[in-house]
Design a protein around this motif. Structure first.
Motif, PDB file in Angstrom:
ATOM      1  N   VAL A 111       9.387  12.909  -4.360  1.00  0.00           N
ATOM      2  CA  VAL A 111       9.725  12.059  -5.500  1.00  0.00           C
ATOM      3  C   VAL A 111       9.564  10.576  -5.188  1.00  0.00           C
ATOM      4  O   VAL A 111       9.449   9.760  -6.098  1.00  0.00           O
ATOM      5  CB  VAL A 111      11.161  12.326  -5.990  1.00  0.00           C
ATOM      6  CG1 VAL A 111      11.283  13.719  -6.565  1.00  0.00           C
ATOM      7  CG2 VAL A 111      12.174  12.122  -4.868  1.00  0.00           C
ATOM      8  N   TYR A 112       9.588  10.191  -3.932  1.00  0.00           N
ATOM      9  CA  TYR A 112       9.474   8.777  -3.593  1.00  0.00           C
ATOM     10  C   TYR A 112       8.030   8.282  -3.629  1.00  0.00           C
ATOM     11  O   TYR A 112       7.754   7.174  -4.072  1.00  0.00           O
ATOM     12  CB  TYR A 112      10.079   8.515  -2.217  1.00  0.00           C
ATOM     13  CG  TYR A 112      11.583   8.632  -2.192  1.00  0.00           C
ATOM     14  CD1 TYR A 112      12.390   7.600  -2.660  1.00  0.00           C
ATOM     15  CD2 TYR A 112      12.204   9.793  -1.739  1.00  0.00           C
ATOM     16  CE1 TYR A 112      13.767   7.714  -2.657  1.00  0.00           C
ATOM     17  CE2 TYR A 112      13.584   9.917  -1.742  1.00  0.00           C
ATOM     18  CZ  TYR A 112      14.360   8.876  -2.202  1.00  0.00           C
ATOM     19  OH  TYR A 112      15.729   8.998  -2.213  1.00  0.00           O
ATOM     20  N   THR A 113       7.105   9.071  -3.131  1.00  0.00           N
ATOM     21  CA  THR A 113       5.721   8.615  -2.999  1.00  0.00           C
ATOM     22  C   THR A 113       4.770   9.282  -3.984  1.00  0.00           C
ATOM     23  O   THR A 113       3.682   8.753  -4.235  1.00  0.00           O
ATOM     24  CB  THR A 113       5.204   8.895  -1.580  1.00  0.00           C
ATOM     25  OG1 THR A 113       5.224  10.320  -1.352  1.00  0.00           O
ATOM     26  CG2 THR A 113       6.056   8.192  -0.534  1.00  0.00           C
ATOM     27  N   GLY A 114       5.141  10.436  -4.523  1.00  0.00           N
ATOM     28  CA  GLY A 114       4.204  11.192  -5.342  1.00  0.00           C
ATOM     29  C   GLY A 114       3.225  11.983  -4.502  1.00  0.00           C
ATOM     30  O   GLY A 114       2.344  12.663  -5.043  1.00  0.00           O
ATOM     31  N   LEU A 115       3.348  11.898  -3.174  1.00  0.00           N
ATOM     32  CA  LEU A 115       2.494  12.664  -2.276  1.00  0.00           C
ATOM     33  C   LEU A 115       3.141  14.029  -2.012  1.00  0.00           C
ATOM     34  O   LEU A 115       4.181  14.359  -2.572  1.00  0.00           O
ATOM     35  CB  LEU A 115       2.283  11.892  -0.976  1.00  0.00           C
ATOM     36  CG  LEU A 115       1.707  10.478  -1.123  1.00  0.00           C
ATOM     37  CD1 LEU A 115       1.570   9.800   0.227  1.00  0.00           C
ATOM     38  CD2 LEU A 115       0.340  10.527  -1.830  1.00  0.00           C
ATOM     39  N   ALA A 116       2.528  14.829  -1.171  1.00  0.00           N
ATOM     40  CA  ALA A 116       3.036  16.171  -0.895  1.00  0.00           C
ATOM     41  C   ALA A 116       4.327  16.113  -0.085  1.00  0.00           C
ATOM     42  O   ALA A 116       4.537  15.195   0.716  1.00  0.00           O
ATOM     43  CB  ALA A 116       1.988  16.972  -0.139  1.00  0.00           C
TER      44      ALA A 116
ATOM     45  N   THR B  25      10.618   1.363  -3.800  1.00  0.00           N
ATOM     46  CA  THR B  25       9.584   0.704  -4.611  1.00  0.00           C
ATOM     47  C   THR B  25       8.293   0.537  -3.816  1.00  0.00           C
ATOM     48  O   THR B  25       7.197   0.713  -4.338  1.00  0.00           O
ATOM     49  CB  THR B  25      10.073  -0.672  -5.088  1.00  0.00           C
ATOM     50  OG1 THR B  25      10.554  -1.432  -3.976  1.00  0.00           O
ATOM     51  CG2 THR B  25      11.203  -0.523  -6.087  1.00  0.00           C
ATOM     52  N   LEU B  26       8.437   0.211  -2.526  1.00  0.00           N
ATOM     53  CA  LEU B  26       7.256   0.088  -1.668  1.00  0.00           C
ATOM     54  C   LEU B  26       6.604   1.448  -1.462  1.00  0.00           C
ATOM     55  O   LEU B  26       5.372   1.574  -1.487  1.00  0.00           O
ATOM     56  CB  LEU B  26       7.652  -0.521  -0.315  1.00  0.00           C
ATOM     57  CG  LEU B  26       6.498  -0.724   0.685  1.00  0.00           C
ATOM     58  CD1 LEU B  26       5.508  -1.750   0.148  1.00  0.00           C
ATOM     59  CD2 LEU B  26       7.035  -1.157   2.041  1.00  0.00           C
ATOM     60  N   LEU B  27       7.418   2.493  -1.292  1.00  0.00           N
ATOM     61  CA  LEU B  27       6.878   3.835  -1.109  1.00  0.00           C
ATOM     62  C   LEU B  27       6.125   4.303  -2.355  1.00  0.00           C
ATOM     63  O   LEU B  27       5.109   4.995  -2.258  1.00  0.00           O
ATOM     64  CB  LEU B  27       7.996   4.812  -0.770  1.00  0.00           C
ATOM     65  CG  LEU B  27       8.680   4.615   0.587  1.00  0.00           C
ATOM     66  CD1 LEU B  27       9.772   5.654   0.777  1.00  0.00           C
ATOM     67  CD2 LEU B  27       7.668   4.694   1.722  1.00  0.00           C
ATOM     68  N   ALA B  28       6.626   3.924  -3.534  1.00  0.00           N
ATOM     69  CA  ALA B  28       5.936   4.290  -4.774  1.00  0.00           C
ATOM     70  C   ALA B  28       4.554   3.651  -4.826  1.00  0.00           C
ATOM     71  O   ALA B  28       3.562   4.307  -5.179  1.00  0.00           O
ATOM     72  CB  ALA B  28       6.761   3.861  -5.979  1.00  0.00           C
TER      73      ALA B  28
ATOM     74  N   LEU C  92       2.841   2.622  -2.259  1.00  0.00           N
ATOM     75  CA  LEU C  92       2.049   3.247  -1.199  1.00  0.00           C
ATOM     76  C   LEU C  92       1.455   4.558  -1.684  1.00  0.00           C
ATOM     77  O   LEU C  92       0.258   4.825  -1.491  1.00  0.00           O
ATOM     78  CB  LEU C  92       2.930   3.476   0.033  1.00  0.00           C
ATOM     79  CG  LEU C  92       2.323   4.317   1.162  1.00  0.00           C
ATOM     80  CD1 LEU C  92       1.133   3.597   1.784  1.00  0.00           C
ATOM     81  CD2 LEU C  92       3.377   4.619   2.224  1.00  0.00           C
ATOM     82  N   GLY C  93       2.288   5.389  -2.315  1.00  0.00           N
ATOM     83  CA  GLY C  93       1.799   6.669  -2.821  1.00  0.00           C
ATOM     84  C   GLY C  93       0.705   6.498  -3.858  1.00  0.00           C
ATOM     85  O   GLY C  93      -0.304   7.219  -3.841  1.00  0.00           O
ATOM     86  N   GLU C  94       0.871   5.549  -4.768  1.00  0.00           N
ATOM     87  CA  GLU C  94      -0.141   5.281  -5.784  1.00  0.00           C
ATOM     88  C   GLU C  94      -1.468   4.896  -5.135  1.00  0.00           C
ATOM     89  O   GLU C  94      -2.536   5.360  -5.551  1.00  0.00           O
ATOM     90  CB  GLU C  94       0.324   4.145  -6.696  1.00  0.00           C
ATOM     91  CG  GLU C  94       1.332   4.531  -7.747  1.00  0.00           C
ATOM     92  CD  GLU C  94       1.655   3.364  -8.664  1.00  0.00           C
ATOM     93  OE1 GLU C  94       1.563   2.206  -8.205  1.00  0.00           O
ATOM     94  OE2 GLU C  94       1.994   3.602  -9.834  1.00  0.00           O
TER      95      GLU C  94
ATOM     96  N   LYS D  45     -11.448   3.242   3.947  1.00  0.00           N
ATOM     97  CA  LYS D  45     -11.129   2.364   2.825  1.00  0.00           C
ATOM     98  C   LYS D  45      -9.667   2.528   2.414  1.00  0.00           C
ATOM     99  O   LYS D  45      -9.021   1.561   2.015  1.00  0.00           O
ATOM    100  CB  LYS D  45     -12.048   2.673   1.643  1.00  0.00           C
ATOM    101  CG  LYS D  45     -13.517   2.320   1.903  1.00  0.00           C
ATOM    102  CD  LYS D  45     -14.385   2.681   0.703  1.00  0.00           C
ATOM    103  CE  LYS D  45     -15.841   2.329   0.960  1.00  0.00           C
ATOM    104  NZ  LYS D  45     -16.713   2.700  -0.196  1.00  0.00           N
ATOM    105  N   CYS D  46      -9.156   3.749   2.520  1.00  0.00           N
ATOM    106  CA  CYS D  46      -7.759   4.003   2.187  1.00  0.00           C
ATOM    107  C   CYS D  46      -6.842   3.222   3.116  1.00  0.00           C
ATOM    108  O   CYS D  46      -5.873   2.601   2.678  1.00  0.00           O
ATOM    109  CB  CYS D  46      -7.461   5.497   2.286  1.00  0.00           C
ATOM    110  SG  CYS D  46      -5.753   5.950   1.919  1.00  0.00           S
ATOM    111  N   ARG D  47      -7.157   3.229   4.391  1.00  0.00           N
ATOM    112  CA  ARG D  47      -6.338   2.481   5.350  1.00  0.00           C
ATOM    113  C   ARG D  47      -6.342   0.993   5.015  1.00  0.00           C
ATOM    114  O   ARG D  47      -5.297   0.327   5.041  1.00  0.00           O
ATOM    115  CB  ARG D  47      -6.878   2.688   6.766  1.00  0.00           C
ATOM    116  CG  ARG D  47      -6.153   1.855   7.808  1.00  0.00           C
ATOM    117  CD  ARG D  47      -6.907   1.801   9.115  1.00  0.00           C
ATOM    118  NE  ARG D  47      -6.248   0.909  10.055  1.00  0.00           N
ATOM    119  CZ  ARG D  47      -6.736   0.611  11.251  1.00  0.00           C
ATOM    120  NH1 ARG D  47      -7.879   1.147  11.657  1.00  0.00           N
ATOM    121  NH2 ARG D  47      -6.086  -0.220  12.037  1.00  0.00           N
ATOM    122  N   THR D  48      -7.506   0.459   4.683  1.00  0.00           N
ATOM    123  CA  THR D  48      -7.602  -0.955   4.326  1.00  0.00           C
ATOM    124  C   THR D  48      -6.768  -1.264   3.096  1.00  0.00           C
ATOM    125  O   THR D  48      -6.055  -2.276   3.040  1.00  0.00           O
ATOM    126  CB  THR D  48      -9.071  -1.336   4.070  1.00  0.00           C
ATOM    127  OG1 THR D  48      -9.835  -1.100   5.263  1.00  0.00           O
ATOM    128  CG2 THR D  48      -9.195  -2.799   3.689  1.00  0.00           C
ATOM    129  N   ALA D  49      -6.832  -0.376   2.096  1.00  0.00           N
ATOM    130  CA  ALA D  49      -6.061  -0.584   0.872  1.00  0.00           C
ATOM    131  C   ALA D  49      -4.565  -0.501   1.137  1.00  0.00           C
ATOM    132  O   ALA D  49      -3.776  -1.266   0.563  1.00  0.00           O
ATOM    133  CB  ALA D  49      -6.474   0.451  -0.173  1.00  0.00           C
TER     134      ALA D  49
END
Length: 232
Positions: A102-107, A149-152, A154-156, A192-196
């Motif tokens: 629920v925090y990141t939207g990731l698995a 908020t930061l985790l959200a 990050l997940g996005e 690119k994901c790491r850079t973002a």
């Protein structure tokens, strides 16, 4: 209004359409239609309901923004804050009911590990070669973990960068773990994901460190050398 909000939310990336409608949704629409605003208690109730249903904070906030997009009005920041507060109050105690954190939207960890077991059980002939990437982030200087908020955000960012790659990502212990089908294009997308990720939160997640680890079915010559990762 209800239909326009629903359609806009789907277009903005709502994952499971059958889970969108809740009684709190109708209450929000009724308030919005009568006064063009969403009272704090109403927004808070919707946020709490989304958390109880296992919806991430990122998806919850995106859905709420979709209401104002559908109405062609500016976002009510105070109402958004109330929504987030209602979500946060429930998220800490609500039992997990889905495979999404629920925090990141990731698995979730359970879903991520189960996917690894499924690939291992399939064997080298049962699926494409997969590998694991771990993007290790700086730990929070203010507390034991990064704020929600930061985790959200990050997940996005991770979901956006890895969309269409067939990857599954999880956040755990200040690191993003990514299980991905091994290919040159996917390796480029991970870079690119790491850079973002390092741009999230005005650079608080910089510098990061990314390591690659083959699964047992991946020939070692296909992967760059890396030390073995810590257990998940």
């Amino acid at each position: 209004m209800l239909r326009r909000w629903q359609t806009t939310s789907y277009q903005q990336g709502w994952r499971f359409r059958a889970d969108w409608f809740l009684p709190e949704v109708r209450t929000v629409v009724t308030s919005f239609a009568s006064r063009s605003t969403v009272p704090a208690p109403t927004a808070r109730s919707l946020g709490a309901a989304r958390a109880r249903n296992g919806v991430s904070i990122s998806e919850t906030m995106t859905d709420f923004r979709s209401l104002f997009m559908a109405a062609e009005q500016s976002l009510d920041i105070d109402a958004l804050q109330s929504l987030a507060e209602g979500w946060a109050e429930v998220a800490e105690t609500a039992p997990p009911i889905s495979c999404t954190d629920v925090y990141t939207g990731l698995a979730t960890k359970a879903h991520f590990v189960r996917r690894i077991h499924e690939l291992s059980a399939a064997g080298p002939e049962g699926s494409r070669p997969h590998a694991l990437a771990v993007i290790t982030l700086p730990e929070s200087l203010e507390s034991r973990r990064h704020g929600w908020t930061l985790l959200a955000r990050l997940g996005e960012t991770v979901q956006c960068q890895l969309s269409g790659t067939g990857s599954i990502a999880m956040y755990r212990s200040s690191a993003v773990h990514v299980l991905f089908p091994l290919s040159e294009s996917n390796l480029e997308r991970l870079m690119k994901c790491r850079t973002a990720v390092e741009t999230v939160g005005e650079g608080v997640l910089r510098p990061s460190r990314m390591m690659f680890y083959p699964l047992s079915s991946v020939p070692s010559e296909m992967m760059p050398p890396s030390p073995f990762p810590e257990p998940l």
